[in-house]
Motif scaffolding. Structure first.
Motif, PDB file in Angstrom:
ATOM      1  N   LEU A 188       0.824  -1.180  -0.037  1.00 24.33           N
ATOM      2  CA  LEU A 188      -0.085  -0.005   0.019  1.00 24.33           C
ATOM      3  C   LEU A 188       1.100   1.170   0.121  1.00 24.33           C
ATOM      4  CD1 LEU A 188      -2.768  -0.994   2.505  1.00 24.33           C
ATOM      5  CD2 LEU A 188      -2.904  -1.232   0.144  1.00 24.33           C
ATOM      6  N   GLY A 189       1.844   1.106  -0.583  1.00 26.95           N
ATOM      7  CA  GLY A 189       2.885   2.434  -0.648  1.00 26.95           C
ATOM      8  C   GLY A 189       3.890   2.541   0.428  1.00 26.95           C
ATOM      9  N   ASN A 190       3.681   1.721   1.473  1.00 29.46           N
ATOM     10  CA  ASN A 190       4.735   1.555   2.414  1.00 29.46           C
ATOM     11  C   ASN A 190       5.877   0.769   1.981  1.00 29.46           C
ATOM     12  OD1 ASN A 190       4.915   0.387   5.906  1.00 29.46           O
ATOM     13  ND2 ASN A 190       6.132   1.592   5.049  1.00 29.46           N
ATOM     14  N   ASP A 191       7.182   1.376   1.510  1.00 31.24           N
ATOM     15  CA  ASP A 191       7.987   0.683   0.929  1.00 31.24           C
ATOM     16  C   ASP A 191       9.417   0.318   1.799  1.00 31.24           C
ATOM     17  OD1 ASP A 191       8.922   3.188   1.111  1.00 31.24           O
ATOM     18  OD2 ASP A 191       9.946   3.362  -0.763  1.00 31.24           O
ATOM     19  N   PHE A 192       9.892  -0.726   1.145  1.00 30.46           N
ATOM     20  CA  PHE A 192      10.998  -1.666   2.030  1.00 30.46           C
ATOM     21  C   PHE A 192      12.028  -1.804   0.980  1.00 30.46           C
ATOM     22  CE2 PHE A 192       6.716  -3.126   2.825  1.00 30.46           C
ATOM     23  CZ  PHE A 192       6.483  -2.477   4.293  1.00 30.46           C
TER      24      PHE A 192
END
Length: 270
Positions: free
Chosen positions: A11-15
């Motif tokens: 959901l756009g929370n990136d890693f």
């Protein structure tokens, strides 16, 4: 030493995910984690995720926020890791062992059981964590929940009207929270739906926070603000489905995806 990585997001929370389950990495400290996470001079991410062997689970997931600090849990990263691993697995985290299961274009994660005791959050001193007698400007009487990492949740009439970019860092670093805190501003929009914005400890405003969605759903259920034990929590990046089972386990279901893969020279960031 060239290191492969996978860039993923939920959901756009990136890693940035580094897989060290077979080939070990050099020692990784806060400065290197922050350098890799930097969006201008590094690869860029909200969290750096390191997978490595575990003695108590199928593998271990270490989580570093963008400021280089190591934290206990990350729900969105757990879904990304489930997708990368490709099958059911038990995963050791700093917040305990979780169970991951890839499903279609995402995953379902058993996040374990929430904690509500003041010293399990932790808070600096004893108080009721269901309705805390504290306030920061118009944000008042929050809930506190630990879902592997600590969260404070404010229920408001209009979440978009809260200057979270200003109040978030103030609350995160308040002396009431000796290990700092993730700050959630939630607006109940229906009998089983919540809109949520999150100031994430060590990362700032984020498009999505899986543990924040879990903590907020549990807090809303405890307060009787929603009906039943299943809640759709919609963040700026999109929705997550959260269930707090009768057995007390939190199940989170939502998407994750791979953005790209690459490699870097370790000495560029060490």
């Amino acid at each position: 030493m060239r290191i492969p990585f996978t860039k993923m997001h939920g959901l756009g929370n990136d890693f940035v995910v580094l897989d060290a389950r077979i080939d070990a990495l050099p020692p990784l400290g806060p400065a290197t984690a922050a350098a890799i996470s930097d969006r201008r001079t590094g690869i860029g991410c909200d969290q750096l995720i390191v997978l490595q062997p575990s003695d108590v689970a199928d593998f271990q997931m270490r989580i570093f926020n963008a400021d280089g600090g190591e934290v206990e849990a990350c729900g969105n990263a757990s879904r990304a890791v489930a997708l990368l691993h490709g099958s059911k697995a038990s995963v050791e985290t700093g917040g305990g062992i979780i169970a991951v299961e890839p499903m279609g274009d995402g995953a379902r994660i058993d996040m374990g059981t929430p904690r509500f005791e003041w010293d399990a959050i932790p808070l600096a001193y004893a108080m009721d964590t269901l309705t805390m007698p504290v306030a920061w400007e118009n944000l008042e009487n929050p809930c506190a929940v630990n879902v592997g990492n600590p969260h404070v949740i404010f229920f408001v009439e209009d979440g978009t009207a809260i200057p979270l970019e200003r109040l978030g860092p103030e609350i995160e670093c308040d002396a009431l929270f000796p290990e700092r805190i993730n700050v959630n501003v939630a607006q109940v929009t229906g009998p089983a739906s919540i809109d949520l914005r999150v100031w994430e400890r060590g990362s700032g405003l984020t498009r999505a926070c899986g543990t924040g969605a879990c903590a907020t759903a549990v807090a809303a259920i405890r307060r009787g603000l929603v009906s039943g034990r299943q809640v759709t929590v919609t963040l700026p990046g999109g929705p997550l489905d959260i269930e707090w089972t009768e057995a007390g386990r939190i199940l989170m279901t939502g998407p994750a995806t791979t953005s790209f893969i690459g490699s870097f020279e370790w000495t560029d960031y060490a």
